[in-house]
Design a protein around this motif. Structure first.
Motif, mmCIF file in Angstrom:
data_model
loop_
_atom_site.group_PDB
_atom_site.id
_atom_site.type_symbol
_atom_site.label_atom_id
_atom_site.label_comp_id
_atom_site.label_asym_id
_atom_site.label_seq_id
_atom_site.Cartn_x
_atom_site.Cartn_y
_atom_site.Cartn_z
ATOM 1 N N GLU A 1 0.660 24.647 -3.872
ATOM 2 C CA GLU A 1 0.270 23.327 -4.357
ATOM 3 C C GLU A 1 1.489 22.420 -4.496
ATOM 4 O O GLU A 1 1.449 21.236 -4.158
ATOM 5 N N VAL A 2 2.603 22.983 -4.956
ATOM 6 C CA VAL A 2 3.833 22.198 -5.092
ATOM 7 C C VAL A 2 4.373 21.797 -3.722
ATOM 8 O O VAL A 2 4.779 20.642 -3.508
ATOM 9 N N LEU A 3 4.355 22.754 -2.783
ATOM 10 C CA LEU A 3 4.857 22.448 -1.436
ATOM 11 C C LEU A 3 3.994 21.400 -0.748
ATOM 12 O O LEU A 3 4.500 20.533 -0.028
ATOM 13 N N ASN A 4 2.684 21.480 -0.953
ATOM 14 C CA ASN A 4 1.795 20.457 -0.390
ATOM 15 C C ASN A 4 2.102 19.090 -0.981
ATOM 16 O O ASN A 4 2.078 18.057 -0.286
ATOM 17 N N ALA A 5 2.403 19.068 -2.275
ATOM 18 C CA ALA A 5 2.755 17.800 -2.921
ATOM 19 C C ALA A 5 4.084 17.274 -2.380
ATOM 20 O O ALA A 5 4.261 16.061 -2.190
ATOM 21 N N GLU A 6 5.048 18.188 -2.126
ATOM 22 C CA GLU A 6 6.327 17.784 -1.538
ATOM 23 C C GLU A 6 6.110 17.203 -0.140
ATOM 24 O O GLU A 6 6.702 16.178 0.233
ATOM 25 N N THR A 7 5.264 17.868 0.638
ATOM 26 C CA THR A 7 4.971 17.383 1.992
ATOM 27 C C THR A 7 4.305 16.018 1.950
ATOM 28 O O THR A 7 4.633 15.120 2.739
ATOM 29 N N ALA A 8 3.369 15.853 1.022
ATOM 30 C CA ALA A 8 2.690 14.563 0.896
ATOM 31 C C ALA A 8 3.668 13.470 0.480
ATOM 32 O O ALA A 8 3.600 12.334 0.962
ATOM 33 N N LEU A 9 4.605 13.805 -0.406
ATOM 34 C CA LEU A 9 5.605 12.825 -0.828
ATOM 35 C C LEU A 9 6.520 12.455 0.340
ATOM 36 O O LEU A 9 6.840 11.266 0.535
ATOM 37 N N LYS A 10 6.928 13.454 1.091
ATOM 38 C CA LYS A 10 7.792 13.186 2.244
ATOM 39 C C LYS A 10 7.094 12.268 3.252
ATOM 40 O O LYS A 10 7.679 11.321 3.786
ATOM 41 N N THR B 1 8.190 8.470 4.283
ATOM 42 C CA THR B 1 8.380 8.081 5.690
ATOM 43 C C THR B 1 7.549 6.840 6.018
ATOM 44 O O THR B 1 8.031 5.901 6.659
ATOM 45 N N ASN B 2 6.305 6.838 5.571
ATOM 46 C CA ASN B 2 5.444 5.673 5.804
ATOM 47 C C ASN B 2 5.993 4.438 5.100
ATOM 48 O O ASN B 2 5.917 3.316 5.619
ATOM 49 N N TYR B 3 6.551 4.641 3.900
ATOM 50 C CA TYR B 3 7.133 3.523 3.165
ATOM 51 C C TYR B 3 8.331 2.949 3.923
ATOM 52 O O TYR B 3 8.473 1.724 4.035
ATOM 53 N N SER B 4 9.185 3.814 4.461
ATOM 54 C CA SER B 4 10.353 3.352 5.221
ATOM 55 C C SER B 4 9.928 2.594 6.466
ATOM 56 O O SER B 4 10.497 1.549 6.802
ATOM 57 N N ALA C 1 0.834 -1.214 0.000
ATOM 58 C CA ALA C 1 0.000 0.000 0.000
ATOM 59 C C ALA C 1 0.863 1.257 0.000
ATOM 60 O O ALA C 1 0.592 2.218 -0.734
ATOM 61 N N GLN C 2 1.921 1.250 0.808
ATOM 62 C CA GLN C 2 2.784 2.429 0.884
ATOM 63 C C GLN C 2 3.587 2.618 -0.397
ATOM 64 O O GLN C 2 3.910 3.756 -0.770
ATOM 65 N N GLN C 3 3.916 1.518 -1.092
ATOM 66 C CA GLN C 3 4.577 1.643 -2.393
ATOM 67 C C GLN C 3 3.662 2.337 -3.392
ATOM 68 O O GLN C 3 4.105 3.202 -4.162
#
Length: 453
Positions: free
Chosen positions: A414-423, A427-430, A386-388
């Motif tokens: 919008e870009v910063l929100n996307a960066e935050t969501a990716l981060k 983290t969840n993936y790790s 799921a995290q992948q």
């Protein structure tokens, strides 16, 4: 002046050469270890394992000590006595020609100096407790060997977890590095756009704040990496100054294992094996108590010579030593001990019953551990998948947000929100990756397959 400058350059060159040589030596001394090699290193160098190995050797020495009881016991002795006041014996005076009625004389009984040389020996012929004690000592050696294996399992578990923690931290650091590279590229583009009047200064500032936070996280991960290596070296028994390189990868760790498909065997668990040995020791203890009703037979012998003189020097001037010799059999038959052995046997039987109960309790605990480990492993795989997917979606959202921002139809927020969501997704993936790896370790630990040697 020129000579001084030349000498100075020579000194600088020498120092640089020493520094480069030192760096080369350090690089050559860096030890590259896979997970299996790290575990093997720990099993050879960790203090707890070394102490457990010493306990095994001590147990073997204990077997020899018990065995010696059944071997001949021989002692040599020299007994010298100086009779400072010789005891006297009272004799009728008639022995010296005195006819006085009732008269007695006090005659010296002995000499001033006596010396005895002797050799004594004994041989145990039969003792029911001896053979059982020898067997118990051998079983105790097996117990110490199983305790050694238990220590190895604990050390291997600690090394494995520390090793994987470093790999996960390295993976997180690599993801953060990728984010920094991506953010630096975007920051350069935004600054150029700001200089050309296409975006506001606040858009640049937002990206700078985000990059600073990301760099702070990267610095924390660097500290965690150093701490992880220090912990791993400690678990391995390796000097902290020793450079270390890990060669195993995350990809190797997340390969699906077949442990959950293997049939459970309680004997693989060292705790179960130790309990079996404890039961054997409890059985031998019960037999030993019963053997207390049997007689004990010992063969003894003594040989030597003695001499006496009123002058100390005469003892060593060819004085005659009068020989003596004897042998005998000693039979000890227990008749009545106040029912002490009866109650000792009763206690041993109760102790054996407790061991049997311990088997049932341990089997239930192992079943529960295996079931929990299998469930956690399945959940960890589902969570990782799921995290992948979430991470892939977050990357796509960020890609689209950047395109919209460059084309002027999107905002920097919008870009910063996307960066935050990716981060957050990374983290969840790790975390999911770590949970999966540790779940695999827990399952091997529960089934007793973590260490096979």
């Amino acid at each position: 002046m020129k000579k001084n400058m030349k000498a100075g350059w020579l000194l600088v060159g020498w120092l640089l050469g020493v520094s480069l040589h030192s760096q080369t030596v350090q690089a050559q001394q860096a030890q590259a270890l896979s997970l299996e090699q790290a575990i093997q290193y720990a099993l050879e160098n960790q203090a707890a394992v070394q102490n457990a190995k010493i306990d095994v050797e001590s147990a073997k020495a204990r077997v020899g000590e018990v065995r010696s009881i059944g071997l001949p016991q021989v002692n040599a002795a020299v007994d010298y006595s100086n009779n400072l006041a010789i005891q006297r014996v009272f004799l009728p005076a008639v022995f010296i020609g005195d006819q006085t009625p009732g008269a007695v004389i006090a005659a010296p009984f002995g000499t001033k100096h006596t010396n005895t040389l002797s050799l004594t020996g004994s041989q145990l012929l039969f003792d029911g407790s001896y053979l059982l004690g020898l067997k118990a000592a051998q079983v105790y050696t097996q117990l110490s060997e199983k305790s050694l294996k238990q220590t190895k399992v604990q050390v291997a578990d600690a090394v494995t977890r520390a090793y994987y923690t470093i790999l996960i931290t390295d993976a997180r650091a690599a993801l953060v590095d990728q984010n920094l590279v991506r953010l630096d590229s975007m920051l350069r583009e935004t600054r150029i756009m700001n200089e050309n009047g296409f975006v506001e200064k606040i858009d640049v500032d937002r990206l700078v704040v985000t990059r600073n936070n990301l760099q702070s996280e990267r610095d924390k991960l660097k500290s965690l990496q150093e701490l992880g290596y220090n912990l791993l070296k400690f678990q391995m028994g390796m000097p902290q100054a020793q450079p270390l390189v890990l060669t195993s990868t995350i990809q190797e760790a997340i390969i699906a294992t077949e442990d959950e498909l293997e049939e459970m065997n309680y004997a693989n668990r060292v705790e179960y094996s130790i309990l079996q040995t404890n039961k054997e020791l409890a059985t031998l203890d019960l037999r030993n108590k019963r053997a207390g009703y049997l007689p004990r037979l010992v063969l003894t012998g003594r040989y030597g010579g003695n001499t006496a003189s009123n002058e100390f020097g005469d003892l060593f001037k060819g004085s005659d030593y009068y020989q003596f010799a004897s042998f005998g059999l000693g039979l000890q038959i227990p008749v009545f001990d106040g029912l002490a052995k009866k109650y000792q046997i009763q206690q041993s039987k109760l102790a054996l019953q407790k061991v049997d109960i311990g088997f049932k309790e341990l089997e239930q605990a192992i079943d529960l551990q295996v079931a929990q480990a299998v469930t956690n492993l399945k959940n960890a795989r589902i969570q990782l998948d799921a995290q992948q997917r979430n991470r892939a979606l977050a990357l796509e959202v960020l890609r689209v947000a950047k395109i919209k921002y460059r084309e002027g139809v999107g905002s920097s927020i919008e870009v910063l929100n996307a960066e935050t969501a990716l981060k957050e997704a990374e983290t969840n993936y790790s975390n999911a990756l770590y949970d999966l790896i540790i779940s695999q370790v827990d399952l091997r630990l529960a089934k007793g397959t973590l260490v096979t040697q």
